[in-house]
Design a protein around this motif. Sequence first.
Motif, PDB file in Angstrom:
ATOM      1  N   GLN A 320       0.828  -1.207   0.000  1.00 25.12           N
ATOM      2  CA  GLN A 320       0.000   0.000   0.000  1.00 25.12           C
ATOM      3  C   GLN A 320       0.858   1.251   0.000  1.00 25.12           C
ATOM      4  O   GLN A 320       0.556   2.237  -0.676  1.00 25.12           O
ATOM      5  CB  GLN A 320      -0.942  -0.021   1.205  1.00 25.12           C
ATOM      6  N   GLN A 321       1.947   1.218   0.775  1.00 28.91           N
ATOM      7  CA  GLN A 321       2.846   2.356   0.829  1.00 28.91           C
ATOM      8  C   GLN A 321       3.509   2.587  -0.531  1.00 28.91           C
ATOM      9  O   GLN A 321       3.669   3.727  -0.979  1.00 28.91           O
ATOM     10  CB  GLN A 321       3.923   2.122   1.904  1.00 28.91           C
ATOM     11  N   LYS A 324       1.084   4.246  -2.837  1.00 32.45           N
ATOM     12  CA  LYS A 324       0.954   5.665  -2.501  1.00 32.45           C
ATOM     13  C   LYS A 324       2.119   6.466  -3.073  1.00 32.45           C
ATOM     14  O   LYS A 324       1.948   7.568  -3.596  1.00 32.45           O
ATOM     15  CB  LYS A 324       0.885   5.841  -0.988  1.00 32.45           C
ATOM     16  N   GLU A 325       3.324   5.905  -2.954  1.00 26.75           N
ATOM     17  CA  GLU A 325       4.510   6.586  -3.474  1.00 26.75           C
ATOM     18  C   GLU A 325       4.446   6.699  -4.997  1.00 26.75           C
ATOM     19  O   GLU A 325       4.800   7.739  -5.569  1.00 26.75           O
ATOM     20  CB  GLU A 325       5.762   5.826  -3.048  1.00 26.75           C
ATOM     21  N   GLN A 327       1.726   6.748  -6.818  1.00 29.91           N
ATOM     22  CA  GLN A 327       0.703   7.720  -7.156  1.00 29.91           C
ATOM     23  C   GLN A 327       1.203   9.146  -6.948  1.00 29.91           C
ATOM     24  O   GLN A 327       0.898  10.047  -7.738  1.00 29.91           O
ATOM     25  CB  GLN A 327      -0.562   7.477  -6.320  1.00 29.91           C
ATOM     26  N   LYS A 328       1.991   9.336  -5.901  1.00 34.75           N
ATOM     27  CA  LYS A 328       2.547  10.663  -5.631  1.00 34.75           C
ATOM     28  C   LYS A 328       3.469  11.102  -6.750  1.00 34.75           C
ATOM     29  O   LYS A 328       3.435  12.257  -7.202  1.00 34.75           O
ATOM     30  CB  LYS A 328       3.302  10.646  -4.300  1.00 34.75           C
TER      31      LYS A 328
END
Length: 431
Positions: A320-321, A324-325, A327-328
């Motif tokens: 998940q992390q 997120k990275e 997507q960022k």
Amino acid sequence: MTIGQQVNRYEAVIVGAGPGGISTIISLLDAGIRSICWIDRSFGGGRLNELYREISSNTKVGIYLDAVHSSSTCRQIAQSSPSPNALDELEKIDKDETCQLSLAGDMIKMIEKGVLEMKGVTKIIGEVQEAKLEGSTWTIKTKNRESPMTTQRLFLCTGSHPIIPSFHEKYNPDLKVLDLDRCMVKSTLPSLFPSGNGNGEGEGEGENGGKRNDERMKSVVGVIGNSHSGILVCRNLYEITKEGLADLRIINFSRRGIKYAEYTEDGIIFDNTGLKGSTADWSKENMNKENRLIEQIDLRPQSDNSQEEGEKEKKQDEEQQKKKEEQKVEDEIYQDKLNKCTHLIYAVGYEKNQYPKIIIEGEQINDEDLQFDQHTSGFTHNDRRITGLYGLGIAHPEKTEDPKGHIEDNVGVTKFLKFAERVQDTWVKVQ
């Protein structure tokens, strides 16, 4: 149906006359099925012939010719067609070379013409409104036609269209999104942009006849995706700029490296997803950092570029992390680059066209609830086989595995012909 209403009965009904439809009817005729109703909105040869004639084919000429000569129906049509014809033109080309899709389109139209002249084949120009299954019989209704038709075999060769997302809106809602199909037609592509000056440098005439400012008038075109269609679009944009027909700068966004087909003794690696022929040659020469007209943006985090694909043994929170990275990184890139673009082209794949209304034993079935079996060419609903319903073509391809174990959709008219030949016995027996 109303009492006394005329019903036309056929051994098979085919919806769609593109490469999938032509492959289906050839296989059925080869198998001895003669009473066939063929329905299409235009009988224009599908997207391949109507929209993609200027594109370089991914298939070698020899493969086209072998596919045609392997069918008794196609051989009969070839022998009866006056020369010079489409097959004669293909015969002039080196069998190991690819060709323009215009030649493949001419071949499809030649075969279509021959098929429609055969006894027992009925042509209907129109749109299927409803297909209803009761027991083992399909009843098909078309728009603007009172008489329904019945059959035990219904084939959906209904094609697909480009996916058009809208995620650019949160970064730059003013972007002009261009149609992918139009952008793959080089001859008309310049009409979508202000004209250039013939040197690819971006200087042309202003509104009052004087020289215009390079930065003020240049169009910046974002292309999302670097599969076959994405590279074709980049090539067209690049060439009309170099020819002075438009003044463009191109930004290509991708999540992976460009794939190229690899020919080996065991077969072709990335046969369906890798670039081939002149498109591959152009890409190898021009899709690089030295090309100042095309800026290539890798959307993957830098740390991900060297990571082995098999390295996926991570805990759920770590995954998940990572997402997120990723997507960022994408957000930051898109926020920066899309605000510099004037136009955007999505080259992110295709989705199937809408089916006619399908009713099974009185229940209307939504498109998303129909599951296509890429091995048998049949359909299921709630894990139950649907009697006499089959698919073929770009929206219904066979699943295949290349020599290195990559799973791909087997796409192309010659591959549709092979799929149809393999499942022909299933169609005849209505299994």
